[in-house]
Scaffold this motif. Sequence first.
Motif, PDB file in Angstrom:
ATOM      1  N   ALA A 102       0.818  -1.215   0.000  1.00 13.37           N
ATOM      2  CA  ALA A 102       0.000   0.000   0.000  1.00 13.37           C
ATOM      3  C   ALA A 102       0.853   1.267   0.000  1.00 13.37           C
ATOM      4  O   ALA A 102       0.509   2.253  -0.648  1.00 13.37           O
ATOM      5  CB  ALA A 102      -0.947   0.003   1.205  1.00 13.37           C
ATOM      6  N   THR A 103       1.972   1.233   0.706  1.00 13.10           N
ATOM      7  CA  THR A 103       2.787   2.445   0.823  1.00 13.10           C
ATOM      8  C   THR A 103       3.898   2.544  -0.216  1.00 13.10           C
ATOM      9  O   THR A 103       4.306   3.643  -0.582  1.00 13.10           O
ATOM     10  CB  THR A 103       3.413   2.563   2.230  1.00 13.10           C
ATOM     11  N   HIS A 104       4.388   1.387  -0.692  1.00 14.12           N
ATOM     12  CA  HIS A 104       5.529   1.406  -1.615  1.00 14.12           C
ATOM     13  C   HIS A 104       5.219   0.821  -2.992  1.00 14.12           C
ATOM     14  O   HIS A 104       6.102   0.793  -3.855  1.00 14.12           O
ATOM     15  CB  HIS A 104       6.720   0.654  -1.011  1.00 14.12           C
ATOM     16  N   SER A 105       4.008   0.315  -3.175  1.00 11.33           N
ATOM     17  CA  SER A 105       3.555  -0.231  -4.455  1.00 11.33           C
ATOM     18  C   SER A 105       4.559  -1.229  -5.028  1.00 11.33           C
ATOM     19  O   SER A 105       4.877  -2.218  -4.385  1.00 11.33           O
ATOM     20  CB  SER A 105       3.266   0.907  -5.426  1.00 11.33           C
ATOM     21  N   GLU A 106       5.057  -0.952  -6.221  1.00  9.82           N
ATOM     22  CA  GLU A 106       5.983  -1.872  -6.888  1.00  9.82           C
ATOM     23  C   GLU A 106       7.357  -1.928  -6.219  1.00  9.82           C
ATOM     24  O   GLU A 106       8.155  -2.809  -6.528  1.00  9.82           O
ATOM     25  CB  GLU A 106       6.140  -1.494  -8.365  1.00  9.82           C
ATOM     26  N   ASN A 107       7.638  -1.027  -5.315  1.00  7.13           N
ATOM     27  CA  ASN A 107       8.922  -1.016  -4.612  1.00  7.13           C
ATOM     28  C   ASN A 107       8.872  -1.758  -3.272  1.00  7.13           C
ATOM     29  O   ASN A 107       9.840  -1.730  -2.511  1.00  7.13           O
ATOM     30  CB  ASN A 107       9.392   0.424  -4.387  1.00  7.13           C
ATOM     31  N   ALA A 108       7.754  -2.410  -2.983  1.00  8.10           N
ATOM     32  CA  ALA A 108       7.598  -3.096  -1.698  1.00  8.10           C
ATOM     33  C   ALA A 108       8.666  -4.166  -1.503  1.00  8.10           C
ATOM     34  O   ALA A 108       9.277  -4.257  -0.436  1.00  8.10           O
ATOM     35  CB  ALA A 108       6.201  -3.709  -1.589  1.00  8.10           C
ATOM     36  N   GLU A 109       8.908  -4.964  -2.532  1.00  9.80           N
ATOM     37  CA  GLU A 109       9.908  -6.020  -2.421  1.00  9.80           C
ATOM     38  C   GLU A 109      11.307  -5.439  -2.220  1.00  9.80           C
ATOM     39  O   GLU A 109      12.078  -5.956  -1.414  1.00  9.80           O
ATOM     40  CB  GLU A 109       9.887  -6.912  -3.670  1.00  9.80           C
ATOM     41  N   ARG A 110      11.609  -4.378  -2.944  1.00 10.12           N
ATOM     42  CA  ARG A 110      12.923  -3.754  -2.785  1.00 10.12           C
ATOM     43  C   ARG A 110      13.098  -3.231  -1.358  1.00 10.12           C
ATOM     44  O   ARG A 110      14.159  -3.414  -0.750  1.00 10.12           O
ATOM     45  CB  ARG A 110      13.119  -2.624  -3.802  1.00 10.12           C
ATOM     46  N   THR A 111      12.072  -2.605  -0.828  1.00 12.19           N
ATOM     47  CA  THR A 111      12.126  -2.085   0.537  1.00 12.19           C
ATOM     48  C   THR A 111      12.352  -3.221   1.536  1.00 12.19           C
ATOM     49  O   THR A 111      13.187  -3.113   2.442  1.00 12.19           O
ATOM     50  CB  THR A 111      10.832  -1.323   0.871  1.00 12.19           C
ATOM     51  N   ALA A 112      11.625  -4.304   1.355  1.00 16.46           N
ATOM     52  CA  ALA A 112      11.783  -5.452   2.255  1.00 16.46           C
ATOM     53  C   ALA A 112      13.178  -6.057   2.129  1.00 16.46           C
ATOM     54  O   ALA A 112      13.804  -6.407   3.138  1.00 16.46           O
ATOM     55  CB  ALA A 112      10.711  -6.499   1.965  1.00 16.46           C
ATOM     56  N   GLN A 113      13.675  -6.181   0.905  1.00 12.32           N
ATOM     57  CA  GLN A 113      15.024  -6.727   0.692  1.00 12.32           C
ATOM     58  C   GLN A 113      16.089  -5.836   1.338  1.00 12.32           C
ATOM     59  O   GLN A 113      17.058  -6.336   1.916  1.00 12.32           O
ATOM     60  CB  GLN A 113      15.315  -6.887  -0.804  1.00 12.32           C
ATOM     61  N   GLU A 114      15.914  -4.523   1.240  1.00 15.50           N
ATOM     62  CA  GLU A 114      16.856  -3.590   1.878  1.00 15.50           C
ATOM     63  C   GLU A 114      16.851  -3.762   3.390  1.00 15.50           C
ATOM     64  O   GLU A 114      17.912  -3.753   4.030  1.00 15.50           O
ATOM     65  CB  GLU A 114      16.518  -2.149   1.503  1.00 15.50           C
ATOM     66  N   ASN A 115      15.653  -3.920   3.963  1.00 17.94           N
ATOM     67  CA  ASN A 115      15.557  -4.123   5.409  1.00 17.94           C
ATOM     68  C   ASN A 115      16.173  -5.455   5.820  1.00 17.94           C
ATOM     69  O   ASN A 115      16.826  -5.548   6.870  1.00 17.94           O
ATOM     70  CB  ASN A 115      14.104  -4.034   5.872  1.00 17.94           C
ATOM     71  N   LEU A 116      15.998  -6.487   5.001  1.00 20.92           N
ATOM     72  CA  LEU A 116      16.638  -7.768   5.284  1.00 20.92           C
ATOM     73  C   LEU A 116      18.161  -7.639   5.209  1.00 20.92           C
ATOM     74  O   LEU A 116      18.871  -8.146   6.073  1.00 20.92           O
ATOM     75  CB  LEU A 116      16.142  -8.845   4.307  1.00 20.92           C
TER      76      LEU A 116
END
Length: 73
Positions: free
Chosen positions: A25-39
């Motif tokens: 909802a907040t990052h749309s198509e960048n959600a996976e990238r955001t999660a990968q960065e946090n990992l």
Amino acid sequence: MTKPFDVEPVIAKWELRSVATMLIATHSENAERTAQENLANAIAEEHEGNQIVWTGIITQLREIREADRQEQA
């Protein structure tokens, strides 16, 4: 590559799915990238708890995206 976890994760699947949904909802198509960065940050910090959480969120993101693809087919 991440190492095996020393503990058994105790996080409800619905909690991980809720965060995954929020990321979409907040990052749309960048959600996976955001999660990968946090990992990646959790791995760099050797923070096993955060590694467990972000790995679970990434799994939920994949499941959500797959379900969306199947609905559109």
